[in-house]
Write an enzyme that holds these catalytic residues in place. Structure first.
Site, mmCIF file in Angstrom:
data_model
loop_
_atom_site.group_PDB
_atom_site.id
_atom_site.type_symbol
_atom_site.label_atom_id
_atom_site.label_comp_id
_atom_site.label_asym_id
_atom_site.label_seq_id
_atom_site.Cartn_x
_atom_site.Cartn_y
_atom_site.Cartn_z
ATOM 1 N N GLU A 158 2.941 -12.881 0.152
ATOM 2 C CA GLU A 158 1.716 -13.445 -0.451
ATOM 3 C C GLU A 158 1.721 -14.977 -0.356
ATOM 4 O OE1 GLU A 158 0.095 -10.115 -3.557
ATOM 5 O OE2 GLU A 158 1.348 -11.699 -4.407
ATOM 6 N N GLU A 265 0.179 -4.026 -0.094
ATOM 7 C CA GLU A 265 0.318 -3.869 -1.542
ATOM 8 C C GLU A 265 -1.016 -3.443 -2.133
ATOM 9 O OE1 GLU A 265 2.003 -6.992 -3.897
ATOM 10 O OE2 GLU A 265 3.447 -7.575 -2.354
#
Length: 332
Positions: A158, A265
């Site tokens: 991320e 995710e």
């Protein structure tokens, strides 16, 4: 000769279309859950291996995070190279495909924090480039020596704001690009067939993704797959309000950059079983709908990470130690 060429062309097209859609889970907490005595049960109340429970629900892929020098903290530690090798080998023996997720930190790295590992803190930028290469190569090569070649490897976790702050921040894209390419080169030095993922959060936010990957393109960043997180909970909207935006972004990323796309995710609220089931069904459908077979998979983040153990409310596990019916969305 023409016949052979045609045969090769057809077989190559067939391979890209017939590679199974990845359905899976990040289970970085699992070894610690087992070590602290947590028990997993099937719907009949019988104890069962967690990985088998996930496999029974249609999952075929396991994602594992790697930290450089982690602590022994129950939920924010472990996930060292050695622990990751053991877990990857266990999952592969059960038939799972493997994804490795490098955080390049000693603990959690995400949009809010990208702290350098303690042993790298005082290193110059040229030293950091070597650190990324050497650490990445060491982990992936250790896996290969153990008999596990991951199918995918994430360079950073991320990273809309970059990684290894401040040197690798998006405020200095030239340096971030070099760091990402060092990770890519290390992976390909072990096995050129491993697909390298670059991962950004908020998968429904097309403007964020365009800004990031346009900059990556300008810096000639090398990667194979665009990884997305998709958590309606964290942006305080129901999936029904954002799923069309996710679909648009998936399609746009695949066509704009010519890359495969993957939701690495996803998660829903553990006490909203039907809503989470529908979220997963819609997310899988959106990725499958990406044109030209460019949508390659969906992975749930820590579905087994029961709230009673982890204090995390976006798992997909019941209080009785059984998988949530929400995970049935991964069944064919």
């Amino acid at each position: 000769m023409k016949k052979l060429t045609l045969l090769l062309l057809v077989s190559s097209i067939g391979f890209s279309q017939n590679t199974p859609f990845a359905k899976g889970a990040d289970v970085g907490w699992l070894p610690q859950m087992e070590a602290t005595g947590y028990k997993f049960y099937d719907t009949d109340g019988k104890e069962k291996d967690c990985l088998q429970l996930l496999k029974d629900r249609g999952m075929n892929s396991i994602r594992l995070r790697v930290w450089v020098n982690p602590s022994d903290d129950k939920t924010s530690g472990h996930c060292s190279k050695d622990e990751t090798v053991v877990m990857a080998l266990r999952a592969q023996k059960m038939g799972f495909r493997i994804m490795i997720d490098f955080h390049y930190s000693d603990s959690w790295a995400d949009p809010a924090k990208q702290f350098k590992p303690k042993v790298w803190e005082n290193h110059s930028f040229p030293e950091l480039l070597n650190d990324v290469y050497n650490h990445t190569f060491e982990v992936i090569n250790s896996l290969k020596v153990a008999g596990v070649t991951p199918e995918w490897v994430q360079i950073g976790n991320e990273i809309p704001g970059g990684m290894l702050w401040p040197e690798g921040s998006t405020k200095n894209w030239k340096q971030l690009g070099q760091l990402l390419n060092k990770g890519y080169d290390a992976v390909k030095a072990v096995d050129k067939n491993i697909k390298v993922i670059v991962h950004v959060d908020e998968g429904n936010n097309n403007a964020k993704f365009r800004e990031f990957y346009d900059n990556a393109t300008a810096q000639k960043v090398k990667y194979d797959v665009i990884g997305l997180s998709y958590y309606p909970f964290w942006i305080k909207k129901d999936y029904t309000e954002t799923i069309a935006d996710l679909q648009f972004n998936l399609n746009d990323m695949a066509s704009r950059y010519g890359k495969e796309v993957m939701v690495v995710e996803v998660g829903g609220e553990d006490d909203k079983i039907q809503n989470t089931y529908e979220l997963l069904t819609a997310t899988i459908k959106a990725v499958r709908n990406v044109p030209n077979h460019k949508g390659i998979g969906v992975l749930y983040w820590e579905p087994q990470g029961a709230r009673s153990w982890s204090k995390y409310s976006l798992s997909a596990w019941l209080e009785n130690g059984q998988p949530s019916p929400a995970l049935d969305a991964f069944k064919e």
